[in-house]
Design a protein around this motif. Structure first.
Motif, PDB file in Angstrom:
ATOM      1  N   GLY A  42     -20.090 -29.201   3.770  1.00 44.88           N
ATOM      2  CA  GLY A  42     -18.761 -29.091   3.173  1.00 44.88           C
ATOM      3  C   GLY A  42     -18.773 -29.316   1.683  1.00 44.88           C
ATOM      4  N   SER A  43     -19.915 -29.035   1.037  1.00 36.98           N
ATOM      5  CA  SER A  43     -19.993 -29.192  -0.408  1.00 36.98           C
ATOM      6  C   SER A  43     -19.014 -28.253  -1.090  1.00 36.98           C
ATOM      7  CB  SER A  43     -21.418 -28.887  -0.879  1.00 36.98           C
ATOM      8  OG  SER A  43     -21.522 -28.953  -2.281  1.00 36.98           O
ATOM      9  N   GLY A  44     -18.408 -28.763  -2.172  1.00 36.05           N
ATOM     10  CA  GLY A  44     -17.392 -27.988  -2.880  1.00 36.05           C
ATOM     11  C   GLY A  44     -16.042 -28.663  -2.868  1.00 36.05           C
ATOM     12  N   HIS A  45     -15.961 -29.792  -2.168  1.00 41.83           N
ATOM     13  CA  HIS A  45     -14.725 -30.576  -2.101  1.00 41.83           C
ATOM     14  C   HIS A  45     -15.108 -32.043  -2.133  1.00 41.83           C
ATOM     15  CE1 HIS A  45     -11.166 -32.497  -0.325  1.00 41.83           C
ATOM     16  NE2 HIS A  45     -10.492 -31.411  -0.688  1.00 41.83           N
ATOM     17  N   ALA A  46     -14.353 -32.843  -2.864  1.00 43.32           N
ATOM     18  CA  ALA A  46     -14.708 -34.255  -3.062  1.00 43.32           C
ATOM     19  C   ALA A  46     -14.816 -35.024  -1.757  1.00 43.32           C
ATOM     20  CB  ALA A  46     -13.683 -34.922  -3.979  1.00 43.32           C
ATOM     21  N   ASN A  48     -15.592 -33.446   1.162  1.00 44.28           N
ATOM     22  CA  ASN A  48     -16.347 -32.602   2.099  1.00 44.28           C
ATOM     23  C   ASN A  48     -15.494 -32.295   3.326  1.00 44.28           C
ATOM     24  OD1 ASN A  48     -19.213 -34.642   1.342  1.00 44.28           O
ATOM     25  ND2 ASN A  48     -18.627 -32.736   0.363  1.00 44.28           N
ATOM     26  N   ILE A  49     -14.227 -31.959   3.055  1.00 45.75           N
ATOM     27  CA  ILE A  49     -13.231 -31.857   4.117  1.00 45.75           C
ATOM     28  C   ILE A  49     -13.532 -30.734   5.100  1.00 45.75           C
ATOM     29  CG2 ILE A  49     -11.630 -30.281   2.946  1.00 45.75           C
ATOM     30  CD1 ILE A  49     -10.668 -33.539   4.774  1.00 45.75           C
ATOM     31  N   ASP A  50     -14.307 -29.715   4.674  1.00 45.46           N
ATOM     32  CA  ASP A  50     -14.607 -28.578   5.540  1.00 45.46           C
ATOM     33  C   ASP A  50     -16.026 -28.634   6.080  1.00 45.46           C
ATOM     34  OD1 ASP A  50     -13.551 -26.268   6.780  1.00 45.46           O
ATOM     35  OD2 ASP A  50     -14.658 -24.969   5.393  1.00 45.46           O
ATOM     36  N   GLY A  55     -18.581 -37.277   1.442  1.00 43.82           N
ATOM     37  CA  GLY A  55     -17.975 -37.425   0.127  1.00 43.82           C
ATOM     38  C   GLY A  55     -18.757 -38.299  -0.826  1.00 43.82           C
ATOM     39  N   GLU A  85     -19.742 -31.919  -4.592  1.00 42.93           N
ATOM     40  CA  GLU A  85     -18.666 -31.043  -5.046  1.00 42.93           C
ATOM     41  C   GLU A  85     -19.108 -29.712  -5.632  1.00 42.93           C
ATOM     42  OE1 GLU A  85     -15.215 -32.871  -6.983  1.00 42.93           O
ATOM     43  OE2 GLU A  85     -16.349 -34.741  -7.026  1.00 42.93           O
TER      44      GLU A  85
END
Length: 364
Positions: A42-46, A48-50, A55, A85
Motif C-alpha cells: 500500500g505504498s503511496g499513502h501515509a 498504507n490504507i490500500d 505506515g 509514501e
C-alpha cells in the motif's frame, strides 16, 4: 478475476514486520515485482490504507524465501524495503530484524523441516551475500513462538532466535572503510564511513548540536537536522562509491554519544529519512564495529572493551541491544562474526491481493 492472490505468511521479525513470500510465487522480473510489492504494502499513502503496510518504514518490509542455490546455505533470503509514501522499492540492502523471522517462516512454508529441540538454519542474504546461522527453538521437533526472551521495542516475551552473522564486512561496497579513511569531513561534520552488515555514515551527536539522547519524536521533528544529515549522507554515499543515493535507503546514518544508562555507547539510527524506533540488527553490527575501532568518530565516547569476543551494548530509543563481536586487530579491525538474539512471531497467513492489471499471476 480482477485481483491476483499471492500466498504469504505475515511475521514480526525482531522490531520489524511484514509479509514473507515464497520467491517462486512472485514475478521474476524486478520491475513487475516492485509494482506487486508496492501494491501489496500500500505504498503511496501515509497509512498504507490500500495495503498491509503499517505506515512506518519498519512495517513496510518484505522477505522472499526459497531453497538455497549453494551448498552452504539452507535458505536464500531476498529482502525488499518498500517506501511508505513514495511507491519505491529498494532491493540493495538487507534487514537483520526481518531476518529473525526467516527461519520460522521457512518452516511454516514447508521449505525445511525442524530438527530436534533446536533447529540450525543457514541463511544466505541474497542482497548482500552475507551468511547467517540462525538457531530456532523447535522443542520435540515442533516450531514454537513461546519463550522467555524479551527484546527492547517489542512487548512481552517470546522464543529466542539466535543469529550469528558471518562475511558481513564490505558486502555493499567491497571495503570495511569504503572511502579508505577512518574519518572524513562533509559540511564541517566529521564522519566515519563504514560497511559492516550495512553501509553507514556515522557521526557524533554533539557535532550536530544534539545530545544523542533525544526521543524519536524530537529527532523526527528536527527538520533542520534531517536536511543537513541528508546532504552529508548523499555526499558520503558518492565518496563511498555508491553513486547517487538520493533515492536509496543506503547508506544509513547513525549518531553516537556517551552511554547514559550503563551500556557501552548510545546510538541513534536513521532509515534514513526518519528515526528508527529502536535499532536495526544490521546497523547495530556496524555501529558496534565503529565503537570498537580506534581513530573513528567513536573515540572519546566510550571505554573500549579489551579482547575478543567483546560485548557491545548499544543504548537506543527503546532500550538496549547487545552485540557479541568476534574480531581481530592484527591487521586493522577485522570482524569475524557478530552474534545477536532476537525474537519472531507469526501474526497471520493466507493470500494478499493485488490488482490483476499489475500482475495477472504466474503463467500470465
Amino acid at each position: 478475476m480482477t485481483q491476483t492472490g499471492i500466498p504469504f505468511v505475515f511475521m514480526r521479525g525482531g522490531t520489524s514486520r511484514g509479509p514473507y513470500f515464497r520467491r517462486e510465487d512472485l514475478p521474476e522480473d524486478r520491475e513487475t515485482l516492485a509494482q506487486v510489492l508496492v501494491s501489496a504494502v500500500g505504498s503511496g499513502h501515509a497509512l498504507n490504507i490500500d495495503g498491509i503496510g503499517g505506515g512506518a518504514a519498519v512495517t513496510t518490509k518484505v522477505a522472499m524465501l526459497s531453497k538455497a542455490k549453494d551448498n552452504w546455505a539452507d535458505i536464500d533470503y531476498f529482502f525488499a524495503q518498500v517506501s511508505v509514501e513514495d511507491g519505491l522499492v529498494d532491493f540493495k540492502p538487507t534487514c537483520g530484524n526481518i531476518l529473525s523471522g526467516v527461519g520460522p517462516a521457512a518452516i511454516e512454508m514447508g521449505l525445511l523441516e525442524p530438527d530436534q529441540d533446536v533447529t540450525r538454519i543457514r541463511i544466505n542474504a541474497v542482497n548482500t551475500g552475507a551468511r547467517i546461522e540462525a538457531r530456532i527453538q523447535t522443542p520435540e521437533g515442533r516450531l514454537t513462538y513461546a519463550g522467555e526472551t524479551a527484546i527492547a521495542g517489542v512487548p512481552g516475551q517470546a522464543a529466542a532466535v539466535e543469529l550469528t552473522f558471518m562475511g558481513v564486512v564490505g558486502t555493499a561496497t567491497g571495503a570495511f572503510l569504503p572511502t579508505g579513511a577512518l574519518r572524513d569531513s562533509f559540511d564541517g561534520i566529521e564522519v566515519t564511513c563504514m560497511d559492516v552488515a550495512m553501509p553507514m555514515v556515522i557521526a557524533r551527536a554533539q557535532d550536530f548540536g544534539l545530545t544523542g539522547y533525544e526521543t524519536v519524536q524530537e529527532l523526527d521533528a528536527n527538520t533542520a537536522f534531517f536536511a543537513r544529515m541528508e546532504a552529508i549522507r548523499i555526499a558520503a554515499g558518492e565518496k563511498m562509491g555508491m553513486g547517487d543515493v538520493t533515492r536509496s535507503v543506503t547508506p544509513k546514518f547513525g549518531l553516537l554519544a556517551p552511554a547514559s544508562g550503563g551500556g557501552t555507547i548510545a546510538a541513534r539510527y536513521f532509515m534514513p529519512w526518519n528515526t528508527h524506533p529502536s535499532m536495526a540488527v544490521t546497523g547495530a553490527q556496524c555501529l558496534a564495529s565503529c565503537a570498537l575501532t580506534p581513530a573513528t568518530v567513536a573515540d572519546g565516547l566510550l571505554e573500549r572493551p579489551e579482547g575478543s569476543p567483546a560485548q557491545v551494548v548499544l543504548e537506543h530509543p527503546s532500550g538496549t541491544i547487545d552485540v557479541l563481536v568476534d574480531f581481530s586487530t592484527e591487521d586493522g579491525f577485522d570482524l569475524r562474526a557478530a552474534g545477536l538474539v532476537r525474537t519472531a512471531r507469526k501474526l497471520a497467513d493466507g493470500n494478499v491481493y493485488v490488482p490483476s492489471r499489475i500482475w495477472a499471476g504466474l503463467g500470465s
